[in-house]
Design an enzyme around this catalytic site. Sequence first.
Site, short mmCIF file in Angstrom:
data_model
loop_
_atom_site.label_atom_id
_atom_site.label_comp_id
_atom_site.label_asym_id
_atom_site.label_seq_id
_atom_site.Cartn_x
_atom_site.Cartn_y
_atom_site.Cartn_z
N LYS A 187 0.86 -1.18 0.00
CA LYS A 187 0.00 0.00 0.00
C LYS A 187 0.90 1.24 0.00
CE LYS A 187 -2.25 3.42 2.34
NZ LYS A 187 -2.04 4.31 1.24
N GLY A 240 6.73 5.35 8.09
CA GLY A 240 5.83 6.49 8.14
C GLY A 240 5.89 7.13 9.51
N SER A 241 4.81 7.78 9.89
CA SER A 241 4.83 8.56 11.12
C SER A 241 4.68 7.66 12.36
CB SER A 241 3.68 9.57 11.10
OG SER A 241 2.46 8.87 11.00
N THR A 242 5.14 8.18 13.47
CA THR A 242 4.99 7.47 14.74
C THR A 242 3.52 7.31 15.09
OG1 THR A 242 7.17 8.14 15.50
CG2 THR A 242 5.57 7.60 17.21
N GLU A 263 9.38 1.60 10.90
CA GLU A 263 10.35 2.69 10.74
C GLU A 263 9.54 3.97 10.84
OE1 GLU A 263 13.39 2.12 10.62
OE2 GLU A 263 13.57 0.08 9.87
N CYS A 298 13.21 11.30 7.03
CA CYS A 298 12.97 10.88 8.41
C CYS A 298 14.20 11.10 9.27
CB CYS A 298 12.58 9.41 8.43
SG CYS A 298 13.76 8.40 7.56
N GLU A 396 9.00 16.57 15.10
CA GLU A 396 9.35 16.47 13.68
C GLU A 396 8.52 17.48 12.86
OE1 GLU A 396 8.17 12.75 11.87
OE2 GLU A 396 10.07 12.68 10.81
#
Length: 493
Positions: A187, A240-242, A263, A298, A396
């Site tokens: 995806k 992607g994001s946390t 990650e 990142c 971030e």
Amino acid sequence: MTTDWHTLATDLSPDGRAVIGGARVDAADGATSGDVDPATGATLAQVAALGPADVDRAVAGARAAFAGGEWSRAGAEDRKAVLLRLADLIDEHGDELALLDTLDMGKPIRESRGVDVPGSAATFRWYAEAIDKISDEIPATPPGSTALVTREALGVVAAITPWNYPLEIAAWKLAPALALGNSVVHKPASVSPLSALRLADLALEAGLPAGVLNVLPGSGPRVGGALAHHRDVDAITFTGSTAVARTLLAASGASTMKRLSLEAGGKSSNLVFADVDDLDAAASAAADGAFYNQGEVCSANSRLLVHASIREEFLAAVARHAEAYRPGDPLDAAARSGSLVSAAHADAVWEAIGTARRDGHIVAGGQRLTRGDSEAFIVPTIATDLPADHSLHAEEVFGPLLTVETFEDEDEAIARANATEYGLAASVWTGSLARAHRVAGRLVAGTVSVNTMDALGLTTPFGGFKQSGFGRDLSLHAFDAYSALKTTWIQFG
Ligand code: NAP
């Protein structure tokens, strides 16, 4: 010969249909979504907007392909041959793939063509070459027995990827997962699905059996969420994001305890000591670390910690080098920065710059540019004099904003660098080998670069500590995310 990227872009007509079961298909309900070039506002393609029914179909096909064994039980040398052919096809279609990423998310063609495409081909080549060279284990067991410890593919792996390196991060995940014999359901990010779809066409052309690699464009919660909760997906590999990584942890626990490799985000510090050997080289690298790929990295070194005694000289040099990253037309082969990924993301970054202006000082950049109908261009910005506990030092931004702090000694530098929930990367600049070891050892980060910037290679693992996630991309360690160890104990005495 110079490439006329504008003409090549005009000639492209991207296919936005999904890839399921070896064929290009529409969403079951026919839904589509417009895919926009952030640098111009133009619509590039109508892309299939899949839903849970499509996810079920793709996962069932991926499972059937795995059970069928044409790929999963093929010899390592046969899988290697297909993946090497795919690497060659990526190179052959390099202009097209680079254009798809640049048009989709605004990065300069110089980087997508010069770095991301060759990097993706190299990744497939590396894992193709690795897969027939790794050996399993025969550990010591009592006389009259032998035990085989073998690495087994998991089955169906879902890969959920972000928009900042659409092709290359897909390659980091797909290459090891496929090399081991898994089936993959990928995806891609909604804003940048085109190169992943094209990659799946090329994989089929290279000889990957139908159903082994499926690409499902669609919204994060609808497609990614359905994969995360799916009872027939064995593992999720995510970048992607946390925030989204947390939802995947919850979904895994609530469904089948599927394995996760996450990650996630980062806020990486660049520590520059007064004994640095080459101050200008360090300043140039500091600008690269903060502003490469529009700062949408990142592991961007978006936080500069510089010794108080060299602050003025160092900052002036960083600001000078940052000028090289002034945004331009992403299709201009000379541009080193393009547009941010979307108008909405540019708004968020611009808001962060507004906060920095309010609570500190902007010493370079601080402008937003308009090109044609797009306002997604932000000049590399350096902010100083924010309070030590300011959120911009810890959160971030994922854009071209570098915050600067000073320190007086090693302990202070390390404490500040570690004062974030993330732990993806850090850099240290010093002329002292002893200091390099001391500081690197105490920084809580998956990668510490010493006298270089954001060091990364196929042979070294990449991933985070703390809330930057767990699991590793790249290197032989990436195989751990897509395989499990099986012990077969044979008693013969
Ligand atoms: P994101 O919003 O977390 O999206 C990443 C992927 O997750 C996209 O494909 C997204 O789909 C999907 N997604 C969104 N919501 C979901 C849900 N509820 N369930 C399952 N999947 C879902 O991140 P992004 O904005 O694309 O990328 C930027 C972030 O990625 C930054 O935080 C950056 O630090 C991180 N990143 C980390 C690394 C690393 O190696 N550590 C590398 C690159 C980027 P949609 O696109 O449809 O929303």
